[in-house]
Design a protein around this motif. Structure first.
Motif, PDB file in Angstrom:
ATOM      1  N   LYS A  97      40.539  44.224  34.295  1.00 18.31           N
ATOM      2  CA  LYS A  97      41.472  45.204  33.724  1.00 18.31           C
ATOM      3  C   LYS A  97      40.835  46.590  33.692  1.00 18.31           C
ATOM      4  N   PRO A 112      51.060  44.912  40.085  1.00 14.11           N
ATOM      5  CA  PRO A 112      50.501  44.957  38.731  1.00 14.11           C
ATOM      6  C   PRO A 112      49.451  43.864  38.502  1.00 14.11           C
ATOM      7  N   GLN A 114      47.983  40.834  37.006  1.00 13.93           N
ATOM      8  CA  GLN A 114      48.675  39.706  36.393  1.00 13.93           C
ATOM      9  C   GLN A 114      47.971  38.395  36.702  1.00 13.93           C
ATOM     10  N   GLU A 115      48.321  37.384  35.932  1.00  5.54           N
ATOM     11  CA  GLU A 115      47.820  36.039  36.201  1.00  5.54           C
ATOM     12  C   GLU A 115      48.603  35.474  37.380  1.00  5.54           C
ATOM     13  N   THR A 116      47.885  34.841  38.315  1.00  6.83           N
ATOM     14  CA  THR A 116      48.508  34.189  39.465  1.00  6.83           C
ATOM     15  C   THR A 116      48.012  32.749  39.524  1.00  6.83           C
ATOM     16  N   ALA A 121      43.499  37.068  36.641  1.00  5.68           N
ATOM     17  CA  ALA A 121      43.866  38.491  36.639  1.00  5.68           C
ATOM     18  C   ALA A 121      43.696  39.037  38.049  1.00  5.68           C
ATOM     19  N   GLY A 123      45.404  42.030  40.901  1.00  4.95           N
ATOM     20  CA  GLY A 123      46.297  43.156  41.161  1.00  4.95           C
ATOM     21  C   GLY A 123      45.795  43.971  42.332  1.00  4.95           C
TER      22      GLY A 123
END
Length: 141
Positions: A97, A112, A114-116, A121, A123
């Motif tokens: 982040k 963005p 994000q969790e995948t 995290a 992006g």
């Protein structure tokens, strides 16, 4: 905290061929490969038949380094200028982040953070100099 920079090659439907070439040319070892068809289905974005066999993500081990690959999704633009991105691998979502927020200053968010299914995290940002960074957090499961 550990951070690594990994070149990420975006191919236009020929990533499998490129991987085989680099395996031989660079004496590389394939560590991971997944096609778009191998990924979990998303009903909001149906997968076109021509995308099923394209490489969604692959990693080659080249000596002590890694090289990552992906094919563009059908319909995405591809040019020599956006063929190489830099994947920053962080060891925590907090570090990811921090990197993501710093790199997007004066730049553009492409995806963005994000969790995948493959990262807690992840992006993509294009920084103010036009360099595309993928921020990837290693999953410690």
């Amino acid at each position: 905290m550990t951070v690594r920079l990994i070149p990420y090659l975006m191919m236009d439907g020929n990533a499998k061929e490129a991987i085989q070439f680099y395996e031989t040319a660079l004496e590389a070892q394939l560590l991971f490969s997944q096609t778009f068809g191998d990924m979990p289905e998303n009903p909001e974005f149906p997968l076109p038949a021509e995308a099923r066999d394209r490489v969604a993500h692959a990693t080659l081990k080249v000596g002590d380094s890694e090289l990552m690959f992906s094919d563009t999704f059908p319909g995405q633009s591809h040019s020599a200028g956006n063929q190489v991105t830099i994947c920053i691998t962080a060891d925590s979502p907090e570090k990811a982040k921090k990197l993501y927020e710093a790199l997007q200053q004066g730049g553009q968010v492409n995806m963005p953070l994000q969790e995948t299914h493959f990262s807690p995290a992840y992006g993509i940002v294009t920084d103010k100099f036009g360099v595309v960074f993928q921020i990837y957090t290693e999953s410690h499961r």
